[in-house]
Enzyme design. Structure first.
Site, PDB file in Angstrom:
ATOM      1  N   TYR A  53     -36.955   4.546  92.916  1.00  0.00           N
ATOM      2  CA  TYR A  53     -36.134   4.204  94.072  1.00  0.00           C
ATOM      3  C   TYR A  53     -34.827   4.991  94.054  1.00  0.00           C
ATOM      4  CZ  TYR A  53     -33.385   1.233  97.227  1.00  0.00           C
ATOM      5  OH  TYR A  53     -32.577   0.759  98.237  1.00  0.00           O
ATOM      6  N   GLU A  75     -32.144  -6.357 102.768  1.00  0.00           N
ATOM      7  CA  GLU A  75     -30.858  -6.616 102.134  1.00  0.00           C
ATOM      8  C   GLU A  75     -30.462  -8.075 102.343  1.00  0.00           C
ATOM      9  OE1 GLU A  75     -29.238  -4.833 100.112  1.00  0.00           O
ATOM     10  OE2 GLU A  75     -29.863  -2.766 100.441  1.00  0.00           O
ATOM     11  N   TRP A  83     -32.080  -6.741  93.310  1.00  0.00           N
ATOM     12  CA  TRP A  83     -32.792  -5.872  94.239  1.00  0.00           C
ATOM     13  C   TRP A  83     -34.215  -5.593  93.763  1.00  0.00           C
ATOM     14  CZ3 TRP A  83     -33.154  -4.765  98.977  1.00  0.00           C
ATOM     15  CH2 TRP A  83     -33.864  -3.634  99.399  1.00  0.00           C
TER      16      TRP A  83
END
Length: 217
Positions: A53, A75, A83
């Site tokens: 990522y 988000e 995350w």
């Protein structure tokens, strides 16, 4: 790096960063050199998916409206979580929310909400599921393209690159203004900290640490 679901506040709360250790921001290393000899932001060090990522997505300027809507919603789902929790569930989120096509998501009903509340592959939070649907409807109601609206709040001019964890803010005037405008237009789970995380992820700001191979690319 912690991959627990619940995270304490950090210098970059609700962003791609997670706590690298129990040490304070000044004590944590900003960079790590991988087994490939490449220097990266240290938050990407201990998980292969985080590394991918970091290398391929985070901080890359994103203007695709569907991708921006997806990022905004994910988000929001991430608020209060790590995350990596969201990243590992992203394929299931995409399946359940029709590839984050705002038209398809806006048509979802209470029956869909109930179905998703039973799907263990995603975050089963009614408020966040309903916010994703509301955000699709708010996106369709915009009088300007979503990408134009969001990028109009990107900081302008030169910005000093962070060298340490303590250099990275959690909230900025721009993220606060974006949050306020999105809320005015009916978006949910778009607080200032969440919006700064979105700005980092979509390249509206470049918070790759000084010395990271992605810095400034």
């Amino acid at each position: 790096m912690s991959t627990t679901d619940q995270l304490p506040e950090s210098p970059v709360a609700e962003s791609a960063f997670t706590e690298a250790s129990t040490a304070g921001p000044a004590a944590r290393s900003a960079l790590v050199v991988g087994d490939d000899g490449v220097a990266r932001c240290s938050w990407s060090a201990n998980d292969a998916e985080y590394r991918r990522y970091h290398d391929e997505e985070w901080g890359t300027p994103q203007h695709d409206p569907r991708a921006l809507y997806e990022k905004l919603c994910l988000e929001g789902f991430q608020a209060g979580l790590s995350w990596i929790t969201i990243l590992r569930r992203r394929p299931a989120f995409r399946e359940d929310f029709h590839g984050f096509d705002p038209v398809a998501v806006a048509a979802m009903t209470e029956d869909d909400v109930q179905r998703l509340l039973g799907d263990e592959r995603i975050i089963r939070h009614r408020g966040k599921i309903e916010a994703t649907i509301a955000n699709a409807r708010a996106t369709l109601a915009l009088d300007v393209p979503l990408e134009d609206l969001m990028w109009s709040f990107a900081p302008s001019g030169e910005r000093e690159r962070p060298r340490a964890w303590g250099d990275v803010p959690a909230v900025t005037p721009e993220s606060t203004a974006l949050s306020k405008e999105l809320r005015r237009r009916g978006f949910r789970f778009v607080g200032p900290t969440t919006m700064y995380a979105l700005m980092q992820a979509t390249g509206m700001v470049d918070d790759h640490f000084e010395g990271c191979f992605r810095a400034g690319d």
